[in-house]
Enzyme design. Sequence first.
Site, PDB file in Angstrom:
ATOM      1  N   TYR A  68       0.818  -1.223   0.000  1.00 50.52           N
ATOM      2  CA  TYR A  68       0.000   0.000   0.000  1.00 50.52           C
ATOM      3  C   TYR A  68       0.846   1.265   0.000  1.00 50.52           C
ATOM      4  O   TYR A  68       2.042   1.226   0.210  1.00 50.52           O
ATOM      5  CB  TYR A  68      -1.057   0.010   1.088  1.00 50.52           C
ATOM      6  CG  TYR A  68      -0.684  -0.158   2.541  1.00 50.52           C
ATOM      7  CD1 TYR A  68       0.593   0.022   3.039  1.00 50.52           C
ATOM      8  CD2 TYR A  68      -1.686  -0.490   3.456  1.00 50.52           C
ATOM      9  CE1 TYR A  68       0.879  -0.125   4.368  1.00 50.52           C
ATOM     10  CE2 TYR A  68      -1.422  -0.633   4.800  1.00 50.52           C
ATOM     11  CZ  TYR A  68      -0.137  -0.447   5.261  1.00 50.52           C
ATOM     12  OH  TYR A  68       0.118  -0.593   6.594  1.00 50.52           O
ATOM     13  N   GLU A  69       0.164   2.370  -0.283  1.00 54.32           N
ATOM     14  CA  GLU A  69       0.792   3.678  -0.526  1.00 54.32           C
ATOM     15  C   GLU A  69       1.769   3.638  -1.702  1.00 54.32           C
ATOM     16  O   GLU A  69       2.764   4.351  -1.731  1.00 54.32           O
ATOM     17  CB  GLU A  69       1.510   4.195   0.733  1.00 54.32           C
ATOM     18  CG  GLU A  69       0.634   4.285   1.957  1.00 54.32           C
ATOM     19  CD  GLU A  69      -0.624   5.111   1.758  1.00 54.32           C
ATOM     20  OE1 GLU A  69      -0.645   5.941   0.842  1.00 54.32           O
ATOM     21  OE2 GLU A  69      -1.591   4.919   2.516  1.00 54.32           O
ATOM     22  N   GLY A  70       1.469   2.820  -2.674  1.00 54.69           N
ATOM     23  CA  GLY A  70       2.330   2.650  -3.834  1.00 54.69           C
ATOM     24  C   GLY A  70       3.234   1.467  -3.634  1.00 54.69           C
ATOM     25  O   GLY A  70       4.061   1.457  -2.716  1.00 54.69           O
TER      26      GLY A  70
END
Length: 596
Positions: free
Chosen positions: A439-441
């Site tokens: 997550y978050e890229g």
Amino acid sequence: MQTYTPPLRDMKFVISELHDFSRLTKLDAFSAIDADLAETVLEEAGKFVSEVLLPLNVIGDREGCRLENGIVRTPTGFREAYAAFCEAGWSSVTGLPDYGGQGLPETIGMLISEMICSANLSFGLYPGLTNGAMTALRKYGSEDLKSRYLEKMISGTWSASMCLTEAQCGTDLGLVRTRATPADDGSWRVTGSKIFISAGDHDLTENIVHLVLARLPDAPAGIKGISLFLVPKFLPREDGSPGERNGVVCTALEHKMGIRGSATCQLSFDDAKGWLVGQAHKGMQAMFAMMNSERLGVGIQGLGIAEISYQSAVAYAKDRLQGRSLAGTRYPNLPADPIIVHPDVRRMLMTMRVTAEGCRALGAWVAGELDISEHGASETERRDAEDFVALMTPVVKAMFTDLGNDAANLAVQTYGGHGYIVDHGVEQLARDSRIAMIYEGTNGIQALDLVGRKLPAHTGRNLRGLFHPVSRFIEENRSHPALGKMTGHLERAFGALQLATGHIAQRGMSDPEEAAAAATDYLRLTGLVALAFLWARTAQIAGSKTDAQGPDKAFYAAKLSSAQFFYDRILPDTAALYLKIKSGKASMMSLPEDVF
């Protein structure tokens, strides 16, 4: 069982010896703070996470969150722990004083966040998401929005979520379909569905502030047509209390591999009332302020997992009796020696140790520069710090979470079969750690960000914050009687990074796939050189403490041993990384798609 004691001695070393904390306390924003106060705050935070959060970690994993009659219920004890968390002021540590925050440096906030993530990663996501949302609101929100929401968010009375992902779009946010239409009162009406929303709904706070990416009716196609909106769960009354329910509901909870104590929601927005944050069609600008804050925070999640994995594995390795030392029986009074005597167990424990301590040192360096970028005395100082943070953000997010996941799996391996079953809790660490790489890229996206955006930005200016201090250290210590050999190894690794940087810059201009093929290896190479630099400086400091007595003597001796292990067993990976980067994309891209 999960074993964790906050590593306060190492944190003290990092902020007071390895990094110059007085550099921050000289700034007007932090003039009332000194190292003693910082250490006291960390000690109190350590007590809270040990006594309140750690006992809830396994409970949160086994119970998970529940959606009951439209209400998301968090696991047993989470509500009480969150109330205590806010009452003790932990939600407001780095918050703006103008809105009720304590105004402490991000450096201190990072170390507190590490302790929270070690003790209970699922719990940490609730205040963590709020911090990211506050960053976006502080930088891009109107004065009215800031005055209405920031104080509540800083106090922890209200929390926040980031609503980006949809079923058809994850990384490619240009595919967002959620719509926002103007209303007569100057607000907007937001309609659409979002998935994978951490802390999207729960029973910890009286209101939840959603930051939502959506398109205006006249929005251009793609990424340039996205705007950011603040959409509260309950519409605030004039007195600031939560009013009527807005048109946003949790339709389902995701059933996950890990972080089960964190409510990961599917949210439906149906003509929900919201307000524009920043400019129309400029939502990505505000979103990246939020995302970059969260990416650093996710990196610290990896560090937190690495630390508790290490401590748990050490406790087990000292207790578990199996076989005899190959060098001869070490404990003849016992039926077998503890497994910590075996070289391969030592390999795993030392790898976890240098991972946690090295990442803590690097994380604190980046956090300190983040403080300088916000509060530095001159524009040049702020710009240089901002450049360094920009360069290192993808490295911290990707490398820390990769290494944290490695450490969690090494802990399972240290426990053997007992690590694979739920009784000891380390398999939870392995499951919890895995999401941080996604997550978050995803970490692959972080690598592309590094080589595609951060390297070429400002004609390579971002590199100075890392390259210049490493180069100076090498020049100053090449002939050092104790550090000379270590400095030579650092110089070779740094040379490989410089050559790899030139290779990517040259090949990437003519063929972007060449840069992309090298990206993940280049990110790890950058991170290892940064860690090597910090371990060399650590060895330099520890080597000067020949007069240390008592616990400090053992502490500095351990630092020297750990630094040597990093240089002997971890840094050599840089040579292989350079060779992989130089090999180019050919073997990676040559196989036809229909053959896969």
